[in-house]
Design a protein around this motif. Structure first.
Motif, PDB file in Angstrom:
ATOM      1  N   TYR A   5      44.234  65.700 -47.143  1.00  0.00           N
ATOM      2  CA  TYR A   5      45.635  66.105 -47.140  1.00  0.00           C
ATOM      3  C   TYR A   5      46.380  65.270 -46.107  1.00  0.00           C
ATOM      4  O   TYR A   5      46.065  65.316 -44.910  1.00  0.00           O
ATOM      5  CB  TYR A   5      45.756  67.589 -46.804  1.00  0.00           C
ATOM      6  N   LEU A   6      47.352  64.503 -46.562  1.00  0.00           N
ATOM      7  CA  LEU A   6      48.185  63.704 -45.672  1.00  0.00           C
ATOM      8  C   LEU A   6      49.494  64.453 -45.426  1.00  0.00           C
ATOM      9  O   LEU A   6      50.240  64.736 -46.368  1.00  0.00           O
ATOM     10  CB  LEU A   6      48.481  62.332 -46.295  1.00  0.00           C
ATOM     11  N   ILE A   7      49.759  64.775 -44.172  1.00  0.00           N
ATOM     12  CA  ILE A   7      50.954  65.540 -43.809  1.00  0.00           C
ATOM     13  C   ILE A   7      51.906  64.629 -43.038  1.00  0.00           C
ATOM     14  O   ILE A   7      51.534  64.050 -42.005  1.00  0.00           O
ATOM     15  CB  ILE A   7      50.609  66.755 -42.916  1.00  0.00           C
ATOM     16  N   SER A   8      53.122  64.486 -43.526  1.00  0.00           N
ATOM     17  CA  SER A   8      54.113  63.700 -42.784  1.00  0.00           C
ATOM     18  C   SER A   8      54.648  64.541 -41.625  1.00  0.00           C
ATOM     19  O   SER A   8      54.772  65.767 -41.740  1.00  0.00           O
ATOM     20  CB  SER A   8      55.260  63.264 -43.702  1.00  0.00           C
ATOM     21  N   HIS A   9      54.933  63.893 -40.531  1.00  0.00           N
ATOM     22  CA  HIS A   9      55.354  64.617 -39.314  1.00  0.00           C
ATOM     23  C   HIS A   9      56.677  65.353 -39.521  1.00  0.00           C
ATOM     24  O   HIS A   9      57.458  65.054 -40.435  1.00  0.00           O
ATOM     25  CB  HIS A   9      55.473  63.652 -38.136  1.00  0.00           C
ATOM     26  N   GLY A  10      56.935  66.304 -38.651  1.00  0.00           N
ATOM     27  CA  GLY A  10      58.209  67.009 -38.676  1.00  0.00           C
ATOM     28  C   GLY A  10      59.347  66.095 -38.250  1.00  0.00           C
ATOM     29  O   GLY A  10      59.136  64.992 -37.744  1.00  0.00           O
ATOM     30  N   GLN A  11      60.567  66.564 -38.456  1.00  0.00           N
ATOM     31  CA  GLN A  11      61.746  65.762 -38.147  1.00  0.00           C
ATOM     32  C   GLN A  11      61.757  65.319 -36.685  1.00  0.00           C
ATOM     33  O   GLN A  11      61.571  66.121 -35.777  1.00  0.00           O
ATOM     34  CB  GLN A  11      63.017  66.549 -38.440  1.00  0.00           C
ATOM     35  N   ALA A  12      61.972  64.023 -36.493  1.00  0.00           N
ATOM     36  CA  ALA A  12      62.072  63.479 -35.138  1.00  0.00           C
ATOM     37  C   ALA A  12      63.503  63.669 -34.612  1.00  0.00           C
ATOM     38  O   ALA A  12      64.377  64.196 -35.309  1.00  0.00           O
ATOM     39  CB  ALA A  12      61.686  62.007 -35.142  1.00  0.00           C
ATOM     40  N   SER A  13      63.734  63.222 -33.393  1.00  0.00           N
ATOM     41  CA  SER A  13      65.044  63.417 -32.742  1.00  0.00           C
ATOM     42  C   SER A  13      65.938  62.203 -32.982  1.00  0.00           C
ATOM     43  O   SER A  13      66.176  61.388 -32.084  1.00  0.00           O
ATOM     44  CB  SER A  13      64.847  63.678 -31.247  1.00  0.00           C
ATOM     45  N   VAL A  14      66.423  62.080 -34.220  1.00  0.00           N
ATOM     46  CA  VAL A  14      67.279  60.959 -34.599  1.00  0.00           C
ATOM     47  C   VAL A  14      68.580  61.004 -33.799  1.00  0.00           C
ATOM     48  O   VAL A  14      69.217  62.048 -33.689  1.00  0.00           O
ATOM     49  CB  VAL A  14      67.594  61.000 -36.106  1.00  0.00           C
ATOM     50  N   GLY A  15      68.958  59.863 -33.241  1.00  0.00           N
ATOM     51  CA  GLY A  15      70.196  59.777 -32.482  1.00  0.00           C
ATOM     52  C   GLY A  15      70.072  60.185 -31.026  1.00  0.00           C
ATOM     53  O   GLY A  15      70.992  59.972 -30.235  1.00  0.00           O
ATOM     54  N   ALA A  16      68.923  60.766 -30.644  1.00  0.00           N
ATOM     55  CA  ALA A  16      68.708  61.160 -29.252  1.00  0.00           C
ATOM     56  C   ALA A  16      68.220  59.963 -28.447  1.00  0.00           C
ATOM     57  O   ALA A  16      67.817  58.936 -28.997  1.00  0.00           O
ATOM     58  CB  ALA A  16      67.691  62.295 -29.172  1.00  0.00           C
ATOM     59  N   ARG A  17      68.251  60.084 -27.127  1.00  0.00           N
ATOM     60  CA  ARG A  17      67.800  58.995 -26.261  1.00  0.00           C
ATOM     61  C   ARG A  17      66.338  58.672 -26.522  1.00  0.00           C
ATOM     62  O   ARG A  17      65.939  57.509 -26.518  1.00  0.00           O
ATOM     63  CB  ARG A  17      67.999  59.380 -24.787  1.00  0.00           C
ATOM     64  N   VAL A  18      65.535  59.703 -26.772  1.00  0.00           N
ATOM     65  CA  VAL A  18      64.128  59.521 -27.109  1.00  0.00           C
ATOM     66  C   VAL A  18      63.926  59.990 -28.547  1.00  0.00           C
ATOM     67  O   VAL A  18      64.010  61.183 -28.838  1.00  0.00           O
ATOM     68  CB  VAL A  18      63.209  60.322 -26.154  1.00  0.00           C
ATOM     69  N   VAL A  76      45.135  55.639 -33.478  1.00  0.00           N
ATOM     70  CA  VAL A  76      46.369  54.858 -33.542  1.00  0.00           C
ATOM     71  C   VAL A  76      46.554  54.151 -34.881  1.00  0.00           C
ATOM     72  O   VAL A  76      47.671  53.734 -35.211  1.00  0.00           O
ATOM     73  CB  VAL A  76      46.437  53.813 -32.401  1.00  0.00           C
ATOM     74  N   ARG A  77      45.497  54.027 -35.663  1.00  0.00           N
ATOM     75  CA  ARG A  77      45.634  53.381 -36.966  1.00  0.00           C
ATOM     76  C   ARG A  77      46.500  54.197 -37.924  1.00  0.00           C
ATOM     77  O   ARG A  77      46.980  53.670 -38.930  1.00  0.00           O
ATOM     78  CB  ARG A  77      44.251  53.141 -37.585  1.00  0.00           C
ATOM     79  N   TRP A  78      46.736  55.473 -37.601  1.00  0.00           N
ATOM     80  CA  TRP A  78      47.592  56.316 -38.419  1.00  0.00           C
ATOM     81  C   TRP A  78      49.049  56.270 -37.984  1.00  0.00           C
ATOM     82  O   TRP A  78      49.894  56.973 -38.548  1.00  0.00           O
ATOM     83  CB  TRP A  78      47.084  57.753 -38.418  1.00  0.00           C
ATOM     84  N   VAL A 153      45.259  64.842 -42.278  1.00  0.00           N
ATOM     85  CA  VAL A 153      45.743  63.755 -41.433  1.00  0.00           C
ATOM     86  C   VAL A 153      47.241  63.909 -41.226  1.00  0.00           C
ATOM     87  O   VAL A 153      47.985  64.102 -42.193  1.00  0.00           O
ATOM     88  CB  VAL A 153      45.455  62.376 -42.071  1.00  0.00           C
ATOM     89  N   PHE A 154      47.671  63.808 -39.971  1.00  0.00           N
ATOM     90  CA  PHE A 154      49.084  63.910 -39.627  1.00  0.00           C
ATOM     91  C   PHE A 154      49.602  62.522 -39.303  1.00  0.00           C
ATOM     92  O   PHE A 154      49.187  61.897 -38.330  1.00  0.00           O
ATOM     93  CB  PHE A 154      49.267  64.865 -38.446  1.00  0.00           C
ATOM     94  N   THR A 155      50.504  62.032 -40.137  1.00  0.00           N
ATOM     95  CA  THR A 155      50.962  60.664 -40.013  1.00  0.00           C
ATOM     96  C   THR A 155      52.438  60.575 -40.370  1.00  0.00           C
ATOM     97  O   THR A 155      53.180  61.526 -40.151  1.00  0.00           O
ATOM     98  CB  THR A 155      50.056  59.728 -40.859  1.00  0.00           C
ATOM     99  N   SER A 156      52.873  59.455 -40.953  1.00  0.00           N
ATOM    100  CA  SER A 156      54.297  59.227 -41.211  1.00  0.00           C
ATOM    101  C   SER A 156      54.541  58.762 -42.638  1.00  0.00           C
ATOM    102  O   SER A 156      53.610  58.357 -43.354  1.00  0.00           O
ATOM    103  CB  SER A 156      54.840  58.185 -40.228  1.00  0.00           C
ATOM    104  N   GLY A 157      55.811  58.787 -43.032  1.00  0.00           N
ATOM    105  CA  GLY A 157      56.185  58.496 -44.409  1.00  0.00           C
ATOM    106  C   GLY A 157      55.807  57.112 -44.891  1.00  0.00           C
ATOM    107  O   GLY A 157      55.385  56.942 -46.042  1.00  0.00           O
ATOM    108  N   GLY A 158      55.969  56.102 -44.033  1.00  0.00           N
ATOM    109  CA  GLY A 158      55.613  54.748 -44.432  1.00  0.00           C
ATOM    110  C   GLY A 158      54.140  54.596 -44.696  1.00  0.00           C
ATOM    111  O   GLY A 158      53.727  53.897 -45.637  1.00  0.00           O
ATOM    112  N   VAL A 159      53.330  55.247 -43.892  1.00  0.00           N
ATOM    113  CA  VAL A 159      51.873  55.226 -44.074  1.00  0.00           C
ATOM    114  C   VAL A 159      51.502  55.926 -45.377  1.00  0.00           C
ATOM    115  O   VAL A 159      50.737  55.403 -46.194  1.00  0.00           O
ATOM    116  CB  VAL A 159      51.164  55.907 -42.884  1.00  0.00           C
ATOM    117  N   ILE A 160      52.071  57.110 -45.589  1.00  0.00           N
ATOM    118  CA  ILE A 160      51.729  57.896 -46.770  1.00  0.00           C
ATOM    119  C   ILE A 160      52.188  57.197 -48.045  1.00  0.00           C
ATOM    120  O   ILE A 160      51.442  57.094 -49.025  1.00  0.00           O
ATOM    121  CB  ILE A 160      52.343  59.306 -46.669  1.00  0.00           C
ATOM    122  N   GLY A 161      53.420  56.703 -48.048  1.00  0.00           N
ATOM    123  CA  GLY A 161      53.916  56.002 -49.225  1.00  0.00           C
ATOM    124  C   GLY A 161      53.094  54.774 -49.552  1.00  0.00           C
ATOM    125  O   GLY A 161      52.758  54.522 -50.720  1.00  0.00           O
TER     126      GLY A 161
END
Length: 219
Positions: A5-18, A76-78, A153-161
């Motif tokens: 099961y590949l799970i994309s991470h939750g929403q990040a802090s878009v527009g924030a300093r970090v 880190v490969r994920w 596995v908890f990863t990101s959209g680009g990896v999953i796609g």
């Protein structure tokens, strides 16, 4: 027959300093997908997460629901491709203000140029190298599973796609088309059998329908 099961991470802090931290929505998304996996009564023998904060924190939230937080390991490969580097080299840099829509509009053509460049790119990581590392990471997870065991596995959209595209014989289509539709905390399921890996489902998100529809995000 085991499943990954590949799970994309939750929403990040878009527009924030970090950027690399979960937003309030991201934390709630993790809880919802954790509750969904608990409802399905899925047991996991193996758990992996990339090292990015948004991936690690999503893993912690989800696995806390399952009582399995101790089993996850960072790899880190994920990690996702480095979007800022790709935008700098093959685009015009991060847009200001950095909204999700503006970043995606700038990133789409930059990713296409990155893919087309192959190994001939000044980026720290080339497209072929990106594909090689995530396929290697996936193969290693599959190799660790005994018959009938499951992994998450908890990863990101680009990896999953890209991995979904890879299993369909079109990794570049996976990156440039499929990853754009990858929701935060969507579920992609791969099945490991005698003939190898099969993409069984992509970007499941029924757990964000109805009252939870307000949490549908892509960043």
């Amino acid at each position: 027959m085991g499943a990954i099961y590949l799970i994309s991470h939750g929403q990040a802090s878009v527009g924030a300093r970090v950027y690399d931290r979960l937003s309030v929505n991201g934390v709630e998304q993790g809880a919802i997908v954790g509750a969904e996996l608990l409802r399905r009564k899925i047991g996991f023998a193996v758990s992996r997460t990339g090292s990015l904060v948004r991936q690690v924190k999503t893993a912690e939230t989800v696995l806390d629901w399952l009582g399995a937080a101790a089993i996850t390991k960072e790899d880190v490969r994920w990690n996702e491709y480095h979007h800022a580097d790709i935008l700098r080299v093959h685009g015009s840099g991060l847009p200001e203000p950095a909204t999700s829509r503006r970043i995606q509009e700038a990133l789409d053509p930059a990713l296409a140029k990155w893919v087309a460049a192959g190994t001939d790119t000044p980026c720290a990581e080339s497209w072929p190298a990106f594909v090689a590392r995530i396929v290697e990471a996936l193969d290693e997870v599959v190799a660790t599973l005994a018959k009938g065991e499951n992994a998450v596995v908890f990863t990101s959209g680009g990896v999953i796609g890209t991995l979904a595209g890879h299993l369909l014989g079109m990794p570049e289509v996976g990156l440039l088309r499929m990853s754009r539709a990858t929701l935060n905390c969507g579920i992609t399921k791969l099945v490991a059998g005698r003939s190898g890996l099969t993409l069984l489902s992509f970007n499941e998100h029924a757990h964000f329908e109805g009252r939870a529809a307000r949490l549908l995000t892509y960043s």
